[in-house]
Enzyme design. Structure first.
Site, PDB file in Angstrom:
ATOM      1  CB  CYS A 112      -0.864   0.139   1.076  1.00 47.15           C
ATOM      2  SG  CYS A 112      -1.798   1.473   1.497  1.00 47.15           S
ATOM      3  CB  CYS A 115       0.209   3.983   7.256  1.00 51.05           C
ATOM      4  SG  CYS A 115      -0.326   5.787   7.678  1.00 51.05           S
ATOM      5  CB  SER A 116      -4.993   5.697   5.731  1.00 51.72           C
ATOM      6  OG  SER A 116      -4.949   5.847   4.487  1.00 51.72           O
ATOM      7  CB  CYS A 117      -4.346   1.631   2.426  1.00 49.15           C
ATOM      8  SG  CYS A 117      -5.133   3.009   1.749  1.00 49.15           S
TER       9      CYS A 117
END
Lengths: 211, 127
Positions: A112, A115-117
Site C-alpha cells: 500500500c 498507512c491508512s490503507c
C-alpha cells in the site's frame, strides 16, 4: 451515498473523516510541534516502539478459525468484512476487507502507498517497512527477491500475486496451515499466525518439533 | 532505546495503564499518539510523573462521579483529557488554541479526498 451501496469503491469523491478524538489528538500534536516542545520524528519514534502493541490484533484468531472451520473459511473468502466483524470487541473492524488465500500454486502479498490503507483494526499498526518506499516499489517489481530478504523462499512454480491496497479495499492474507498441526485447537493454531504471514511477507511459524 | 526507559517510568507512575507482559498496549493509534506526546512532554521537564498522576486521578474521579463505567475502555480518553488540562495549566496550549486547531483539522479532513494523507494548511484556519 453510502459505501455499502457501492461495494466496489465508487466513492473516490468522498472526503476524509476524523473522529472527534482524532481531531483533538492532531490539534494537540500540531501545537506541540509548532511550539517546539517535540517534533514529529520524536513522536513517531515512540509510537513505532509500540507498533506491535497497537490495535486488537484479531487477525491471528480469524486465520486460526478459517483453518479449523471450513464454513467460516468459505464465509471469510466470500465476504471478509462480514466474517471478521464478530471478532471485534465493540467498534467496527475489518471495513472493506478482502481475504486472499495462499495455496501451493499462489502466494499473496499486500502493499500500500498509504498507512491508512492497512487493516490496522485487524492486524494492529503497520510495521515501518510496510510504509517504506523501497518495500512498496520493489514488491510490485520483484516480489520474489523481496520475499527472500524476509527469509521466505517459495518454490519457483508458486505464482506470487501482489495486491495493492486502496482506501476502499484492504487485504488480509489467509496463509496455509502449517503441516504437523492436526488436531490443534483454534487457540493453539492462532499462536502460529504472525502478522507478517497475514501481510504475505512471511509464513506462519512451524509447530515446535516434539522432543 | 530511550523510549523504553521513559515508558517504564511512565508505567511506574501510572498503574492504571493497559499493559501486557512487555509494556503498554493500545487499542487504537490515537492512544499511542497521546501516550507519545505525554512521554515527550515529560522528557522536556514540563511536569513530574507525580504531578501527572495526581491530575489523571482527578480526571478519572470526576468522570466516575459523572457516571463513567470505569471498564478500562475509557482510560485513554481520560488520559487525553488530562493531557489537554496539563498543557493548558503549563501555558503550552490554551483551550482556545486547541479549539482553533481542532477546527482547522476538521476543515483539512473535509477537503482531503478519502485515502489521501490529511495535511494541515494555513488556509484551514480561516475556514
Amino acid at each position: 451515498m453510502t459505501t455499502s451501496e457501492h461495494p466496489h469503491g465508487h466513492d473516490h469523491g468522498e472526503s476524509s473523516e476524523l473522529s472527534e478524538t482524532e481531531l483533538r489528538v492532531r490539534a494537540l500534536q500540531t501545537i506541540l510541534i509548532d511550539k517546539g516542545y517535540t517534533d514529529a520524528a520524536a513522536l513517531d519514534a515512540i509510537v513505532e516502539a509500540y507498533e506491535q502493541k497497537i490495535g486488537p490484533h484479531i487477525g491471528a484468531r480469524v486465520v486460526a478459525r478459517a483453518w479449523t472451520d471450513p464454513a467460516f473459511r468459505q464465509a471469510l473468502l466470500a465476504d471478509a468484512t462480514a466474517a471478521v466483524s464478530p471478532f471485534g470487541q465493540g467498534g467496527r473492524v475489518g471495513e472493506n476487507l478482502v481475504a486472499v488465500e495462499n495455496t501451493p500454486e499462489r502466494h499473496n502479498m499486500v502493499v500500500c502507498t498509504l498507512c491508512s490503507c492497512y487493516p490496522w483494526d485487524v492486524l494492529g499498526l503497520p510495521p515501518v517497512w510496510y510504509k517504506s518506499f523501497a518495500y512498496r516499489s520493489r514488491t510490485v517489481k520483484e516480489p520474489r527477491s523481496v520475499l527472500r530478504e524476509f527469509g521466505v523462499t517459495l518454490p519457483e512454480r508458486t505464482e506470487i500475486r501482489v495486491w495493492d491496497s486502496t482506501a476502499e479495499v484492504r487485504y488480509l492474507v489467509l496463509p496455509m496451515r502449517p503441516a504437523g498441526t492436526d488436531g490443534w485447537s483454534e487457540e493453539k493454531l492462532a499462536t502460529l499466525v504472525t502478522r507478517d504471514s497475514m501481510v504475505g511477507t512471511g509464513l506462519p511459524r512451524s509447530p515446535e518439533p516434539r522432543s | 532505546m530511550t523510549a523504553n526507559d521513559a515508558a517504564k517510568r511512565a508505567l511506574a507512575a501510572n498503574p492504571g495503564l493497559p499493559v501486557d507482559a512487555e509494556g503498554p498496549v493500545f487499542r487504537e493509534p490515537w492512544q499511542a499518539q497521546a501516550f507519545a506526546m505525554t512521554l515527550a512532554l515529560h522528557e522536556k521537564g514540563l511536569f513530574a510523573w507525580s504531578e501527572w498522576a495526581a491530575m489523571l486521578g482527578e480526571t478519572i474521579k470526576a468522570a466516575q462521579a459523572a457516571g463513567d463505567p470505569d471498564t478500562g475502555e475509557t482510560y485513554y480518553h481520560h488520559w487525553l483529557a488530562t493531557l489537554e488540562r496539563m498543557t493548558a495549566k503549563k501555558a503550552v496550549a490554551s483551550p482556545a488554541d486547541l479549539a482553533s486547531h481542532r477546527d482547522a483539522w476538521e476543515r483539512a479532513a473535509h477537503r482531503t479526498p478519502h485515502g489521501q494523507p490529511i495535511e494541515l494548511k494555513s488556509g484551514d484556519f480561516t475556514g
